[in-house]
Design an enzyme around this catalytic site. Structure first.
Site, mmCIF file in Angstrom:
data_model
loop_
_atom_site.group_PDB
_atom_site.id
_atom_site.type_symbol
_atom_site.label_atom_id
_atom_site.label_comp_id
_atom_site.label_asym_id
_atom_site.label_seq_id
_atom_site.Cartn_x
_atom_site.Cartn_y
_atom_site.Cartn_z
ATOM 1 N N TRP A 55 -7.821 -56.165 27.766
ATOM 2 C CA TRP A 55 -8.573 -55.771 26.811
ATOM 3 C C TRP A 55 -9.319 -57.449 25.905
ATOM 4 O O TRP A 55 -9.558 -57.590 25.016
ATOM 5 C CB TRP A 55 -8.067 -55.162 26.254
ATOM 6 N N LYS A 164 -6.837 -44.879 24.178
ATOM 7 C CA LYS A 164 -6.630 -44.115 24.714
ATOM 8 C C LYS A 164 -6.271 -42.514 24.803
ATOM 9 O O LYS A 164 -5.420 -42.679 24.595
ATOM 10 C CB LYS A 164 -6.252 -44.873 26.425
#
Length: 304
Positions: A55, A164
């Protein structure tokens, strides 16, 4: 990223190595950005639970390369990646090996940002799953709340938080709690995320901190006490032993990624008549849990 036969048939796994990503999870953030334009106007970013760094790679490429940043720009992008595990360097990213729940971590990030708040905070962190869905969902929820504590101390009003989540029977409580802090809360499922997984991503847009609540990180304060002044929907026991249940909401669900994109649950056959080279991982683990076992095996301390 390993080299099991299932991995080799996973096209996102193969494309990650071909395109130079450290993990296939990079495509999840890319597809989330395609849907929500997460990086528009963003200059200060914090990537929590960042290792191995896929990321952070996406953030570096999007903020520096695609936006064509130059040294003459008044506000250069600043990206901070935080994880308990060591992480190999990434261009344009400042890595911190630190605990996201500790006040010193907050101080270091603010120092890097010159005292300015963050525009965008994200977390792709998750615990090692046990297979017991209720337990996994609870542990993941606690990890999100820990990341949210740091986020509320860092994020500017109107900023964005992405994390998440594991969707389970109590996820609507998490939606409701986040709804007190953000204008819009959306549950998103990128096409690169396997449909058979409980995994999804909560996209929180428009941070709206309470004017009478000032979040302060303290390692000796529980998560519940930290958010006590934020009025995020906790129930209170009355004198007659009655109480009101916490408010629960269902966030809108959005599937991210074009239908023409690759199916993460499908396996793609490798043509036998084409010469292919098995690519090594882009970045080998810096501190794998099996490192000591490998060293002992090489020294003959472990025998079959």
């Amino acid at each position: 990223m390993g080299k099991s036969s299932k991995d080799k048939r996973d096209l996102y796994y193969r494309k990650a190595k071909e395109e130079g990503w450290r993990a296939r999870s990079a495509f999840k953030l890319l597809q989330l950005n395609d849907q929500f334009q997460l990086f528009k106007g963003v200059r200060r970013v914090v990537d929590l639970c960042a290792a191995p760094g896929s990321w952070s790679q996406v953030l570096s490429r999007e903020l520096f390369e695609k936006n064509q940043y130059t040294a003459n720009d008044e506000i250069p992008p600043k990206i901070v990646a935080v994880d308990l595990q060591p992480m190999a360097p990434i261009d344009g990213v400042t890595t911190l090996q630190a605990d996201i729940t500790h006040p010193k971590t907050l101080s270091k990030i603010l120092e890097i940002f010159g005292g300015e708040p963050a525009d965008f905070v994200c977390s792709d962190g998750a615990p090692d799953v046990t297979g017991l869905h209720d337990l996994d969902e609870y542990i993941q929820a606690q990890l999100i709340l820990a990341a949210l504590q740091l986020t509320t101390c860092l994020l500017r009003p109107g900023g964005t938080f992405v994390a998440k989540i594991f969707r389970g029977r109590d996820i609507d409580l998490m939606y409701s709690q986040l709804g007190y802090l953000f204008e819009k809360v959306i549950c998103a499922k990128p096409r690169s995320s396997r449909g058979t997984s409980l995994e999804a991503f909560i996209v929180c847009l428009g941070y709206k901190p309470s004017s009478h609540w000032k979040p302060t990180l303290d390692p000796n304060v529980s998560t519940e006490d930290f958010f006590k002044g934020a009025n995020i929907g906790r129930y209170e026991l009355k004198d007659d032993l009655t109480y009101e249940e916490e408010k629960r909401n269902v966030a809108p669900f959005i599937a991210c990624g074009d239908l023409s994109s690759y199916d993460s649950d499908a396996t793609y056959t490798i043509e036998s008549n084409v010469d292919r080279i098995s690519l090594d991982p882009v970045q080998s683990p810096t501190a794998p849990p099996y490192k000591k076992a490998i060293e002992k095996k090489r020294n003959g301390e472990i025998k079959r």
